[in-house]
Motif scaffolding. Structure first.
Motif, PDB file in Angstrom:
ATOM      1  N   PHE A  84       0.825  -1.207   0.000  1.00 32.38           N
ATOM      2  CA  PHE A  84       0.000   0.000   0.000  1.00 32.38           C
ATOM      3  C   PHE A  84       0.856   1.252   0.000  1.00 32.38           C
ATOM      4  O   PHE A  84       2.021   1.248   0.399  1.00 32.38           O
ATOM      5  CB  PHE A  84      -0.982   0.001   1.177  1.00 32.38           C
ATOM      6  CG  PHE A  84      -0.356  -0.051   2.544  1.00 32.38           C
ATOM      7  CD1 PHE A  84       0.038   1.101   3.201  1.00 32.38           C
ATOM      8  CD2 PHE A  84      -0.181  -1.270   3.190  1.00 32.38           C
ATOM      9  CE1 PHE A  84       0.597   1.055   4.472  1.00 32.38           C
ATOM     10  CE2 PHE A  84       0.370  -1.339   4.462  1.00 32.38           C
ATOM     11  CZ  PHE A  84       0.762  -0.169   5.108  1.00 32.38           C
ATOM     12  N   ILE A  85       0.245   2.329  -0.489  1.00 33.56           N
ATOM     13  CA  ILE A  85       0.848   3.658  -0.535  1.00 33.56           C
ATOM     14  C   ILE A  85      -0.148   4.626   0.089  1.00 33.56           C
ATOM     15  O   ILE A  85      -1.283   4.747  -0.389  1.00 33.56           O
ATOM     16  CB  ILE A  85       1.144   4.093  -1.988  1.00 33.56           C
ATOM     17  CG1 ILE A  85       2.180   3.162  -2.632  1.00 33.56           C
ATOM     18  CG2 ILE A  85       1.626   5.541  -2.023  1.00 33.56           C
ATOM     19  CD1 ILE A  85       2.366   3.415  -4.129  1.00 33.56           C
ATOM     20  N   LEU A  86       0.249   5.304   1.153  1.00 33.20           N
ATOM     21  CA  LEU A  86      -0.614   6.281   1.812  1.00 33.20           C
ATOM     22  C   LEU A  86      -0.082   7.680   1.569  1.00 33.20           C
ATOM     23  O   LEU A  86       0.992   8.038   2.068  1.00 33.20           O
ATOM     24  CB  LEU A  86      -0.694   6.009   3.311  1.00 33.20           C
ATOM     25  CG  LEU A  86      -1.432   4.748   3.764  1.00 33.20           C
ATOM     26  CD1 LEU A  86      -1.391   4.631   5.282  1.00 33.20           C
ATOM     27  CD2 LEU A  86      -2.870   4.763   3.280  1.00 33.20           C
ATOM     28  N   LEU A  87      -0.832   8.460   0.784  1.00 30.22           N
ATOM     29  CA  LEU A  87      -0.498   9.871   0.608  1.00 30.22           C
ATOM     30  C   LEU A  87      -1.187  10.726   1.653  1.00 30.22           C
ATOM     31  O   LEU A  87      -0.713  11.808   1.991  1.00 30.22           O
ATOM     32  CB  LEU A  87      -0.937  10.342  -0.788  1.00 30.22           C
ATOM     33  CG  LEU A  87      -0.276   9.684  -2.004  1.00 30.22           C
ATOM     34  CD1 LEU A  87      -0.815  10.320  -3.279  1.00 30.22           C
ATOM     35  CD2 LEU A  87       1.237   9.808  -1.942  1.00 30.22           C
ATOM     36  N   SER A  88      -2.325  10.256   2.131  1.00 22.74           N
ATOM     37  CA  SER A  88      -3.128  11.025   3.084  1.00 22.74           C
ATOM     38  C   SER A  88      -3.977  10.073   3.914  1.00 22.74           C
ATOM     39  O   SER A  88      -4.427   9.031   3.411  1.00 22.74           O
ATOM     40  CB  SER A  88      -4.040  12.005   2.334  1.00 22.74           C
ATOM     41  OG  SER A  88      -5.027  12.552   3.189  1.00 22.74           O
TER      42      SER A  88
END
Length: 451
Positions: free
Chosen positions: A73-77
């Motif tokens: 996963f990639i969390l930008l916000s």
């Protein structure tokens, strides 16, 4: 499928990435995780950071889930937490990510401001080659850090601070002090803004996976079972008491009843069973009318009655069985005792109020293919697969019905169909920690989970 997208029934509630800086940060994370970059200037992402647009661009809808397990996963916000999880291989994955974000929201906010957070849902196996491998998923853990390794650096700095405060000669250790100063340039003030992320390993017992054509795994039950969408070709013995398929109606019904997982909808308290069954009858009529090219763009109740008269003799067995039950409920006579071989049997059931409520309703939605509303609510991927096979007339009716009748009051409709679920929404799963409990505490209500 664009009709579903326009009605907000597909790719709804995704997080929008439009600014140059956010795209740049996403590329930094994407390259770190996969070694790839996107040329798109704007796109949308789900709770895991997966973008359907980038999936199309890379011709890889599993670019964050290459082996079908250990979802990256990639969390930008932290605002991603209300988004759905697309292309989910396991029914438990979204709830795990949501709980991780909720439990670490303050730290994730502070981290994501300076650098995107990347991570992985780590199982105890790294590939699934046959159905037996599913039973090696003994634990799942969320492993996360920023692209720049701020959490790891924070842990290292915390350890050095502990040495500085406890070792007798720590105050005079120039090397230790220099290392602390250098690390603090990277981490910032970890005393005021801790960088540690709470994670926890836990056992995954009952779940659905889309692997191998779709399998429901029930290990935490009095009588354990795997229920498959397609019959397995594998000759491997699975460590459950029964391996069934959806075609084994008698055996599936026996499993559900022995484990006390279902109840008849007309036995449920405060439920309008007659009204629910009438709507199921409508869906069957619509299917028949659409198959005959009827214009369903603005069907009224009067039109539906006319269609019922027109196609009554041609309607399938399940329609006439359900119609008989509705008639009996209306006049107050005894209901027939149906067996699993009767076409209407599973249409009369819903899950009891237990920890696996969503999972059981998900299974029932695949046993009742004419009820497209329950299929959409409980099993969207199966709904999308079925939707692709429909006539254009049925597609138009179903998308309009769901937009007008379900999307305007999702919580109310789910409660009407499946009963109240205090503290449990569509993410409500049993993670081996007790009813309505996730790996980090009680599961909150999330009305946007199914968009």
């Amino acid at each position: 499928m664009m009709r579903l997208v326009k009605h907000g029934l597909m790719f709804g509630n995704l997080y929008e990435v439009t600014s140059t800086s956010m795209v740049s940060r996403y590329n930094r994370a994407l390259e770190h995780v996969t070694g790839k970059r996107t040329a798109l200037e704007e796109f949308h992402i789900d709770i895991s950071g997966f973008s359907p647009e980038i999936g199309d661009e890379l011709d890889d809808p599993l670019y964050l889930n290459p082996n079908g397990c250990n979802r990256q996963f990639i969390l930008l916000s932290v605002e991603q937490k209300t988004a759905p999880l697309l292309n989910a291989r396991f029914s438990t994955s979204r709830a795990i990510l949501r709980r991780f974000i909720d439990e670490n929201e303050e730290q994730l906010f502070a981290l994501s401001v300076r650098d995107p957070v990347v991570g992985e849902l780590v199982n105890s196996v790294y590939s699934v080659k046959n159905p037996r491998d599913l039973f090696n998923f003994s634990t799942i853990e969320v492993d996360a850090d920023t692209v720049g390794g701020h959490v790891e650096a924070g842990d290292e700095l915390s350890a050095k601070i502990e040495r500085f405060m406890t070792e007798p000669d720590g105050w005079w250790d120039d090397v230790l002090i220099a290392e602390m100063v250098e690390l603090s340039k990277h981490t910032g003030d970890i005393i005021r803004t801790p960088l540690n992320l709470r994670s926890q390993s836990f056992e995954q017992r009952n779940f659905y996976t889309s692997l191998f054509g779709g399998i429901y795994v029930f290990r935490d039950a009095k009588e354990t079972a795997c229920i498959t969408i397609e019959r397995l070709n594998s000759k491997d013995d699975l460590p459950v008491q029964s391996v069934l398929s959806l075609d084994d109606r008698q055996a599936v019904a026996s499993f559900l009843n022995v484990n006390e997982l279902v109840e008849p909808i007309f036995d449920a308290r405060d439920t309008d069973a007659q009204g629910i069954l009438k709507q199921k009858l409508d869906f069957i009529v619509i299917d028949a009318a659409a198959s005959n090219g009827e214009d369903l763009s603005s069907v009224s109740r009067r039109d539906l009655r006319a269609l019922k008269r027109k196609y009554h003799k041609a309607l399938p067995e399940v329609y006439h069985a359900l119609e008989d039950i509705v008639r009996r409920i209306a006049i107050g006579t005894d209901l027939p005792r149906l067996t699993p071989d009767d076409a209407a049997y599973f249409y009369l059931l819903r899950s009891r109020n237990h920890a696996d409520k969503h999972l059981v309703n998900m299974l029932l939605s695949q046993m009742t293919p004419h009820d497209f509303r329950q299929l959409f609510i409980c099993h969207k991927e199966a709904f999308y697969d079925q939707y692709r096979t429909w006539s254009d007339e049925k597609k138009a009716y179903a998308s309009k019905f769901l937009a007008d009748e379900y999307m305007v009051d999702k919580v109310g409709t789910r409660e009407e169909l499946f009963g109240p679920e205090p503290g449990m929404d569509e993410d409500g799963q049993d993670y081996g920690l007790g009813k309505n409990m996730g790996p980090w505490g009680a599961i909150p209500v999330d009305e946007g989970a199914d968009d």
